[in-house]
Scaffold this active site. Structure first.
Site, PDB file in Angstrom:
ATOM      1  N   CYS A  35     136.740 -19.952  69.180  1.00 27.65           N
ATOM      2  CA  CYS A  35     135.729 -20.206  70.215  1.00 27.65           C
ATOM      3  C   CYS A  35     134.435 -20.752  69.625  1.00 27.65           C
ATOM      4  O   CYS A  35     133.514 -21.091  70.362  1.00 27.65           O
ATOM      5  CB  CYS A  35     135.428 -18.915  70.985  1.00 27.65           C
ATOM      6  SG  CYS A  35     136.858 -18.254  71.866  1.00 27.65           S
ATOM      7  N   CYS A 105     124.280 -16.520  72.282  1.00 27.72           N
ATOM      8  CA  CYS A 105     124.212 -15.947  70.928  1.00 27.72           C
ATOM      9  C   CYS A 105     123.557 -14.573  70.952  1.00 27.72           C
ATOM     10  O   CYS A 105     123.973 -13.659  70.230  1.00 27.72           O
ATOM     11  CB  CYS A 105     123.450 -16.893  69.998  1.00 27.72           C
ATOM     12  SG  CYS A 105     124.267 -18.487  69.744  1.00 27.72           S
TER      13      CYS A 105
END
Length: 282
Positions: A35, A105
């Site tokens: 990913c 993130c």
């Protein structure tokens, strides 16, 4: 080129607490190389139950490295109960903000911490359950509970925002309608309890300006400030509202989208459906 803050660049070029801990008390692994992002976080507790040491290893972009580094600095010395309260937005704020397209993130960091604490408490290596928690995005293996959590915690209202925060819908796009359905259910549950009803009755210009200011302060400015931006009310002429973007929003290529999809949409919802928002005239 992403517009990173100095603190993001510092944690990217000089990441703190990189590595492994021998015999850690808790280990969390999230993401996958396939990913594009993967993170392992581990911690060691002291005799008082506080995080004495924490390390991470990650494969990802500058935001992934910086977010992981920042998180480890933030939770040192905390109890697990205190660490559990750290949100992805706290991580982004610690770094002085992240580009919206990189907010996933900070979410990955929060998920790794959650997984590590779960591992410490149960010995299990995964916090995911299969029953009644279907995979919505097969491309990035994102489950419904993850979308609900990230949307609820961060006040997300569009599929694009969900993609920015957890990648769901960012590849083939087949799940975008499912994501929108989830957002619709969240909105229905939330209801209008915390917001004023749309004003359909005539109101004086003074009352209209006051209500516009209230909506900007409550529903618009917090969303902009999460990305380092702000909004100033310049003038109100009938149903035309003139505003000026400040901070990171000033001069942003997407400002016109924000003006229409956020500012104008909120003012039409809570003030008057006839409102049109324009940017400051020079």
């Amino acid at each position: 080129m992403w517009d990173y803050t100095d603190k993001v660049l510092d944690h990217f070029h000089n990441p703190r607490n990189v590595g492994r801990i021998e015999n850690p008390d808790g280990v969390g692994r999230v993401g996958a190389l396939a990913c594009g992002d993967a993170l392992t976080l581990m911690f060691k507790l002291d005799g008082n139950g506080r995080i004495a040491d924490v390390k991470f290893q990650t494969f990802g972009c500058a935001s992934a490295i910086a977010s992981s580094s920042a998180l480890t600095e933030m939770i040192k010395g905390m109890t697990l109960e205190e660490a559990q309260k750290v949100t992805n937005q706290d991580i982004a704020d610690y770094l002085g903000g992240l580009p919206e397209q990189k907010m996933h993130c900070s979410v990955m960091g929060r998920e790794a911490l959650e997984a590590a604490i779960h591992n410490y408490k149960t010995g299990e290596t995964s916090v995911r359950t299969v029953d009644d928690d279907p995979v919505v995005c097969t491309c990035f293996d994102v489950r419904e509970s993850e979308i609900v959590k990230v949307a609820t915690e961060n006040g997300l209202t569009t599929v694009e925002q969900v993609t920015n925060y957890c990648k769901a819908g960012g590849a083939c796009g087949k799940c975008r309608s499912d994501i929108q359905a989830i957002l619709n259910r969240i909105a229905e549950k939330k209801g209008p309890a915390d917001a004023p009803a749309p004003q359909n009755r005539p109101m004086t210009q003074l009352k209209k300006i006051k209500l516009i200011e209230e909506v900007i302060d409550r529903d618009i400015r917090p969303a902009l400030k999460r990305d380092g931006g702000d909004l100033e009310l310049v003038d109100v002429r009938g149903d035309e509202v003139e505003v000026a973007f400040r901070g990171m929003c000033a001069g942003c290529a997407s400002a016109h989208i924000t003006r229409t999809n956020l500012v104008q949409a909120k003012l039409r919802e809570f003030v008057s459906p006839a409102i049109t928002v324009v940017e400051e005239r020079h």
